[in-house]
Write an enzyme that holds these catalytic residues in place. Structure first.
Site, PDB file in Angstrom:
ATOM      1  N   ARG A 172       7.492  22.865 -10.099  1.00  0.00           N
ATOM      2  CA  ARG A 172       6.220  22.823  -9.624  1.00  0.00           C
ATOM      3  C   ARG A 172       6.158  23.647  -8.337  1.00  0.00           C
ATOM      4  O   ARG A 172       6.959  23.683  -7.417  1.00  0.00           O
ATOM      5  CB  ARG A 172       6.043  21.372  -9.148  1.00  0.00           C
ATOM      6  CG  ARG A 172       4.450  21.204  -8.458  1.00  0.00           C
ATOM      7  CD  ARG A 172       4.562  19.794  -7.900  1.00  0.00           C
ATOM      8  NE  ARG A 172       2.903  19.252  -7.516  1.00  0.00           N
ATOM      9  CZ  ARG A 172       2.668  18.925  -6.470  1.00  0.00           C
ATOM     10  NH1 ARG A 172       3.609  18.452  -5.671  1.00  0.00           N
ATOM     11  NH2 ARG A 172       1.302  18.946  -6.038  1.00  0.00           N
ATOM     12  N   ARG A 208      -4.259  12.415   5.640  1.00  0.00           N
ATOM     13  CA  ARG A 208      -5.204  13.562   5.749  1.00  0.00           C
ATOM     14  C   ARG A 208      -6.466  13.391   5.806  1.00  0.00           C
ATOM     15  O   ARG A 208      -6.871  12.300   5.242  1.00  0.00           O
ATOM     16  CB  ARG A 208      -4.695  14.482   4.531  1.00  0.00           C
ATOM     17  CG  ARG A 208      -3.529  15.435   4.600  1.00  0.00           C
ATOM     18  CD  ARG A 208      -3.471  16.288   3.315  1.00  0.00           C
ATOM     19  NE  ARG A 208      -2.516  15.586   2.436  1.00  0.00           N
ATOM     20  CZ  ARG A 208      -2.102  15.882   1.140  1.00  0.00           C
ATOM     21  NH1 ARG A 208      -2.677  17.163   0.580  1.00  0.00           N
ATOM     22  NH2 ARG A 208      -1.262  15.076   0.504  1.00  0.00           N
ATOM     23  N   ILE A 210      -6.024   9.764  -7.231  1.00  0.00           N
ATOM     24  CA  ILE A 210      -6.079   8.920  -5.975  1.00  0.00           C
ATOM     25  C   ILE A 210      -4.599   8.451  -5.716  1.00  0.00           C
ATOM     26  O   ILE A 210      -4.030   7.536  -6.398  1.00  0.00           O
ATOM     27  CB  ILE A 210      -6.958   7.719  -5.938  1.00  0.00           C
ATOM     28  CG1 ILE A 210      -8.424   8.181  -6.761  1.00  0.00           C
ATOM     29  CG2 ILE A 210      -7.211   7.136  -4.669  1.00  0.00           C
ATOM     30  CD1 ILE A 210      -9.242   9.382  -5.906  1.00  0.00           C
ATOM     31  N   GLY A 211      -3.936   9.085  -4.778  1.00  0.00           N
ATOM     32  CA  GLY A 211      -2.462   8.722  -4.434  1.00  0.00           C
ATOM     33  C   GLY A 211      -2.502   8.879  -2.918  1.00  0.00           C
ATOM     34  O   GLY A 211      -3.621   8.783  -2.179  1.00  0.00           O
ATOM     35  N   ASN A 212      -1.471   9.039  -2.448  1.00  0.00           N
ATOM     36  CA  ASN A 212      -1.239   9.550  -0.998  1.00  0.00           C
ATOM     37  C   ASN A 212      -2.220  10.845  -0.632  1.00  0.00           C
ATOM     38  O   ASN A 212      -2.811  10.892   0.424  1.00  0.00           O
ATOM     39  CB  ASN A 212       0.266   9.705  -0.374  1.00  0.00           C
ATOM     40  CG  ASN A 212       0.291  10.080   1.003  1.00  0.00           C
ATOM     41  OD1 ASN A 212      -0.094   8.876   1.944  1.00  0.00           O
ATOM     42  ND2 ASN A 212       1.051  10.891   1.465  1.00  0.00           N
ATOM     43  N   GLY A 213      -1.875  11.798  -1.510  1.00  0.00           N
ATOM     44  CA  GLY A 213      -2.958  12.965  -1.659  1.00  0.00           C
ATOM     45  C   GLY A 213      -4.119  12.584  -2.922  1.00  0.00           C
ATOM     46  O   GLY A 213      -3.648  11.903  -3.659  1.00  0.00           O
ATOM     47  N   HIS A 247      -3.405  19.333  -7.840  1.00  0.00           N
ATOM     48  CA  HIS A 247      -3.174  18.357  -8.598  1.00  0.00           C
ATOM     49  C   HIS A 247      -3.359  18.775 -10.130  1.00  0.00           C
ATOM     50  O   HIS A 247      -3.761  17.976 -10.929  1.00  0.00           O
ATOM     51  CB  HIS A 247      -4.247  17.067  -8.363  1.00  0.00           C
ATOM     52  CG  HIS A 247      -3.614  16.296  -7.348  1.00  0.00           C
ATOM     53  ND1 HIS A 247      -4.745  16.120  -6.192  1.00  0.00           N
ATOM     54  CD2 HIS A 247      -2.355  16.274  -6.530  1.00  0.00           C
ATOM     55  CE1 HIS A 247      -4.029  15.423  -5.341  1.00  0.00           C
ATOM     56  NE2 HIS A 247      -2.831  15.635  -5.480  1.00  0.00           N
ATOM     57  N   ARG A 254      -1.606   2.120   0.569  1.00  0.00           N
ATOM     58  CA  ARG A 254      -2.812   1.223   0.266  1.00  0.00           C
ATOM     59  C   ARG A 254      -2.398  -0.329   0.178  1.00  0.00           C
ATOM     60  O   ARG A 254      -3.315  -1.055   0.303  1.00  0.00           O
ATOM     61  CB  ARG A 254      -3.457   2.002  -1.002  1.00  0.00           C
ATOM     62  CG  ARG A 254      -4.110   3.138  -0.718  1.00  0.00           C
ATOM     63  CD  ARG A 254      -4.592   3.739   0.260  1.00  0.00           C
ATOM     64  NE  ARG A 254      -5.092   4.886   0.262  1.00  0.00           N
ATOM     65  CZ  ARG A 254      -4.547   6.363  -0.054  1.00  0.00           C
ATOM     66  NH1 ARG A 254      -3.299   6.377   0.085  1.00  0.00           N
ATOM     67  NH2 ARG A 254      -5.135   7.285  -0.262  1.00  0.00           N
ATOM     68  N   GLU A 277       2.741  14.220 -14.966  1.00  0.00           N
ATOM     69  CA  GLU A 277       2.930  15.711 -14.637  1.00  0.00           C
ATOM     70  C   GLU A 277       4.184  16.471 -15.277  1.00  0.00           C
ATOM     71  O   GLU A 277       4.178  17.561 -15.562  1.00  0.00           O
ATOM     72  CB  GLU A 277       2.895  16.026 -13.380  1.00  0.00           C
ATOM     73  CG  GLU A 277       1.454  15.496 -12.657  1.00  0.00           C
ATOM     74  CD  GLU A 277       1.477  15.390 -11.062  1.00  0.00           C
ATOM     75  OE1 GLU A 277       0.935  16.252 -10.522  1.00  0.00           O
ATOM     76  OE2 GLU A 277       1.907  14.257 -10.588  1.00  0.00           O
ATOM     77  N   ASN A 322      10.465  19.167  -8.776  1.00  0.00           N
ATOM     78  CA  ASN A 322       9.256  19.200  -8.103  1.00  0.00           C
ATOM     79  C   ASN A 322       9.780  19.073  -6.452  1.00  0.00           C
ATOM     80  O   ASN A 322      10.066  18.038  -5.915  1.00  0.00           O
ATOM     81  CB  ASN A 322       8.633  18.083  -8.287  1.00  0.00           C
ATOM     82  CG  ASN A 322       7.089  17.905  -7.492  1.00  0.00           C
ATOM     83  OD1 ASN A 322       7.078  18.523  -6.427  1.00  0.00           O
ATOM     84  ND2 ASN A 322       6.399  16.838  -8.083  1.00  0.00           N
TER      85      ASN A 322
END
Length: 447
Positions: free
Chosen positions: A91, A241, A209-212, A180, A284, A388, A7
């Site tokens: 990926r 973002r 829900i992550g950094n993206g 995703h 977070r 993933e 990835n």
């Protein structure tokens, strides 16, 4: 069969080595800060000490060469011979509208990925560099592409079309694609198992829900809408973002602040979101610490994120309809952000969604699928750790064996009620010890 998955992000390479015959992770790791003066590697092999090292990796080519060296390291590695690897899964973030499923990589396929580079300028070039480097190092094995966008190709035109000049769609491929995909595929299939329903009868709203971050509406087992758009910028608030904004802001800031389009675009992707609101944080956990210290910017950032998630859950609950089975949270913040989960789902009893605060507070482990809804909630709420890599691995094995089909016609190993994720289960007892009562909310496959 030993499968390597890669990835490649814009400045990183995440990887995993999986023994398909024994359904076990042999090794995994990440190279970060690719392209900077010094890159960092963290590598773990089953039963061995962790390797942490630094080296200059000007491009992904050098990073992947370093990965291969680490896999073969006599002290830290997990392979005796690189020829043990029989297939590689890659990926690929953006496949445009051409690819509706994972695919064997050929020169023609790579050419197609390069055509859509402008749609994902931060991601696809790095993905492609990783593919080309791995194909050079392992030229005699199958290389397969697992595409983020493929999962969302079931969306109807009412969801993927923008209200823009139609020529933009016909000539420039401007439409909603979504991302995703592997995460949504995995968590939707696992949710079906937990609900005791066939995947093609399952109706969900999943929040990755992550950094993206993105949300996905799933009806009868397929994506019918998602919050990310033509690029990964649209939708929910993210680490750096912006998510949804008034598009007129772009021209306004270009005029008022004398910014170029490239500068505005960079600000929306790299200087906005949680970072833009707090001025210093994207993680977070830092925001939570700031909230505990009554930092106004952290409180605002958390409240905006909660509000945006709540809006999408409400909208997608309406889109899915009255047969909504479950809300699912996944990815780093989705799995650990108990404050965000309870905030996003509060006062939603009118939609049949009722969270149990005590269960929610316990469900903060990457190693256990948990149910955090109240016992009398019409709609279940699950926290499902995403995987993933297993999707990438199984797609790669099936493509290599000639048994692969699109997910609506294919049954994954993790859809078996008796499936055990060995990598996850390895950490479970420790987490149970740390969180008394967690064993009472671990979600089990429905009978």
């Amino acid at each position: 069969m030993i499968v390597l998955t890669l990835n490649c992000g814009s400045s990183s390479v995440k990887y995993q080595v999986y023994d398909w015959a024994n359904k076990d992770v042999l090794g995994n790791g990440v190279v970060e800060r690719v392209g900077q003066a010094m890159s960092d590697l963290e590598h773990k092999s089953k039963g061995k000490e962790e390797l942490v090292a630094k080296r200059a990796c000007p491009t992904h080519k050098e990073a992947i060469e370093w990965v291969m060296e680490s896999l073969l390291d006599a002290t830290y590695g997990c392979l005796a011979d690189i020829n043990q690897v029989k297939a590689v899964g890659h990926r690929i973030v953006h496949g445009g509208s051409v690819f509706t499923q994972s695919v064997l990589i050929t020169d023609d396929v790579i050419a197609q990925f390069k055509k859509v580079e402008p749609l994902a300028p931060l991601h696809n070039p790095a993905n492609i560099m990783g593919v080309e480097a791995a194909r050079a190092l392992l030229p005699n094995v199958s290389h397969c592409a697992i595409l983020d966008t493929a999962w969302h190709q079931t969306m109807p035109d009412t969801a993927f079309m923008y209200a823009l000049p139609h020529a933009w769609y016909e000539n420039n491929q401007v439409r909603r694609y979504g991302f995703h995909g592997s995460s949504f595929l995995y968590t939707s299939k696992r949710a079906a198992v937990l609900l005791g329903k066939p995947a093609n009868k399952t109706n969900l709203v999943i929040c990755h829900i992550g950094n993206g971050a993105s949300a996905c509406a799933i009806k009868n087992g397929v994506s019918i809408d998602t919050s990310m758009g033509m690029t990964p910028l649209e939708g929910l608030l993210m680490g750096s973002r912006s998510g949804d904004i008034d598009p007129a802001i772009i021209a306004y800031m270009a005029r008022e602040a004398n910014m170029t389009l490239e500068q505005v675009d960079s600000a929306l992707s790299k200087e906005s979101g949680i970072l833009g609101i707090t001025g210093r944080f994207t993680d977070r956990r830092d925001v939570e610490a700031g909230v505990a210290q009554h930092d106004p910017s952290c409180i605002l950032a958390q409240n905006i994120e909660i509000y945006r998630i709540k809006k999408y859950i409400g909208a997608y609950a309406a889109v899915v309809g009255p047969d909504l089975d479950a809300i699912v949270f996944t990815a780093g913040v989705g799995e650990f952000g108990s404050d965000i989960r309870v905030g996003a789902l509060s006062n939603m009893e009118h939609l049949g969604i009722k969270i149990d605060p005590a269960k929610n507070a316990l469900a903060m482990t990457r190693n256990a699928e948990t149910c955090i809804s109240a016992d009398d909630s019409k709609v279940k709420v699950f926290v499902i750790p995403t995987d993933e890599e297993i999707v990438m691995t199984e797609d790669t094995v099936a493509i290599s064996n000639g048994t692969y089909k699109v997910h609506t016609e294919y049954t994954y190993i993790f859809q078996d009620p008796n499936y055990v994720n060995k990598a996850r289960e390895a950490g479970l007892p420790k987490d149970l010890t740390k969180r008394p009562g967690l064993d009472k909310i671990i979600a089990k496959p429905a009978k």
